[in-house]
Design an enzyme around this catalytic site. Structure first.
Site, PDB file in Angstrom:
ATOM      1  N   GLU A 207       0.690   4.049   1.603  1.00  0.00           N
ATOM      2  CA  GLU A 207       1.194   4.526   2.869  1.00  0.00           C
ATOM      3  C   GLU A 207       2.124   3.678   3.483  1.00  0.00           C
ATOM      4  OE1 GLU A 207      -2.805   4.366   4.248  1.00  0.00           O
ATOM      5  OE2 GLU A 207      -3.595   5.896   3.147  1.00  0.00           O
TER       6      GLU A 207
ATOM      7  N   HIS B 199       0.781  -1.248   0.139  1.00  0.00           N
ATOM      8  CA  HIS B 199       0.033  -0.068  -0.207  1.00  0.00           C
ATOM      9  C   HIS B 199       1.052   1.279   0.146  1.00  0.00           C
ATOM     10  CE1 HIS B 199      -2.712   3.041   1.375  1.00  0.00           C
ATOM     11  NE2 HIS B 199      -3.836   2.248   0.538  1.00  0.00           N
TER      12      HIS B 199
ATOM     13  N   GLY C  45     -11.335   2.864   1.128  1.00  0.00           N
ATOM     14  CA  GLY C  45     -10.493   3.417   2.517  1.00  0.00           C
ATOM     15  C   GLY C  45     -11.760   3.998   3.241  1.00  0.00           C
ATOM     16  N   GLY C  46     -11.691   5.207   3.355  1.00  0.00           N
ATOM     17  CA  GLY C  46     -12.911   6.084   3.979  1.00  0.00           C
ATOM     18  C   GLY C  46     -14.409   5.623   3.835  1.00  0.00           C
TER      19      GLY C  46
HETATM   20  P1  13P Z   1      -9.587   6.308   0.408  1.00  0.00           P
HETATM   21  O1  13P Z   1     -10.807   5.542  -0.317  1.00  0.00           O
HETATM   22  O2  13P Z   1      -9.989   6.754   1.776  1.00  0.00           O
HETATM   23  O3  13P Z   1      -9.252   7.263  -0.484  1.00  0.00           O
HETATM   24  O4  13P Z   1      -8.517   5.320   0.478  1.00  0.00           O
HETATM   25  C1  13P Z   1      -8.158   4.496  -0.427  1.00  0.00           C
HETATM   26  C2  13P Z   1      -7.049   3.370  -0.206  1.00  0.00           C
HETATM   27  O5  13P Z   1      -5.939   3.833   0.185  1.00  0.00           O
HETATM   28  C3  13P Z   1      -7.573   1.845   0.051  1.00  0.00           C
HETATM   29  O6  13P Z   1      -6.730   1.313   0.099  1.00  0.00           O
END
Ligand code: 13P
Length: 247
Positions: A94, A92, A231-232
């Protein structure tokens, strides 16, 4: 025919109680077939969720690439297997940005996940500067080729790739349907270059980056977009159900 996937990546959110509540709330409302509905939850609660999950499937967000040893704070593939999860996110953006998860580590993690019968969800994607300077394809080519270097697998359904443009993650700025399709199609071509067209046609490629209940339908309608890594918008039970019902 590729079975679509809607995977939530909760990142560092939800306590055990909150997560169990979520599972109890969504599980009997999800489509029973036609789509794999997955939540990738924090490692410490995976076992609790697997125990309660019926329709929904559970994945991890990370895994160490070594079998065991002196890696303080890390989670081994065997420990993940022990929780009963079937999937693990690898690479990922991050983790690449904050925890030095480079291409070599991503490659080792994919191999290790497959060795332990875990399905890797391999994330790739360019940042804003790379997109604006026309380097999107170069970045994807480099990330895919390095990630899959020497990776062998029998069943292409066990390997999942997520195209997650970094500029779209958590920004509310979603890729257009054309951008998502262009990148996912290109990733499939890259995979075809490694594994051949027949295999590449069976690998599921997801889009991730500010996907929500409003844009999910258009994005997953694209021929090479086989679902979403969300994600969110995956944190809320009703939203998650709605996202899964887009298939
Ligand atoms: P968001 O949907 O919050 O933009 O995050 C995407 C994500 O990083 C899923 O792994």
């Amino acid at each position: 025919m590729r079975k679509p996937i809607l995977a939530g990546n909760w990142k560092m959110n939800k306590t055990r109680d909150e997560a169990i509540q979520f599972i109890l709330q969504v599980d009997n409302k999800l489509p029973k077939s036609g789509v794999d509905c997955i939540v990738c939850a924090p490692a410490i609660i995976l076992r609790d969720l697997v125990k309660r999950a019926d329709t929904i499937q559970v994945g991890a967000q990370n895994m160490n690439e070594n079998d065991k040893g002196a890696y303080t704070g890390e989670i081994s593939p065997l420990m993940l297997k022990d929780t009963g999860v079937k999937y693990v996110i690898v690479g990922h953006s991050e983790r690449r940005a904050y925890y030095n998860e480079n291409d070599a580590v991503v490659n080792a993690k994919i191999k290790k996940a497959l060795e332990f019968d875990l399905k890797p969800i391999v994330c790739v994607g360019e940042n804003l500067e790379e997109r604006e300077t026309g380097k999107m394809q170069d970045v994807l080519k480099s990330e895919i080729n390095k990630a899959f270097d020497g990776v062998v697998f029998e069943d292409p359904a066990n390997v999942i790739v997520a195209y997650e443009p970094i500029w779209a993650i958590g920004t509310g700025k979603t890729a257009t349907t054309e951008q998502a399709e262009e990148a996912c199609k290109y990733i499939r071509e890259l995979l075809a270059g490694i594994y051949g067209v027949k295999t590449a046609d069976k690998i599921r490629i997801l889009y991730g980056g500010s996907m929500n209940t409003k844009n999910v339908n258009d994005l997953v309608a694209q021929p090479d977009v086989d679902g979403g890594l969300v994600g969110g918008a995956s944190l809320d039970a009703d939203n998650f159900i709605a996202l899964c019902k887009a298939f």
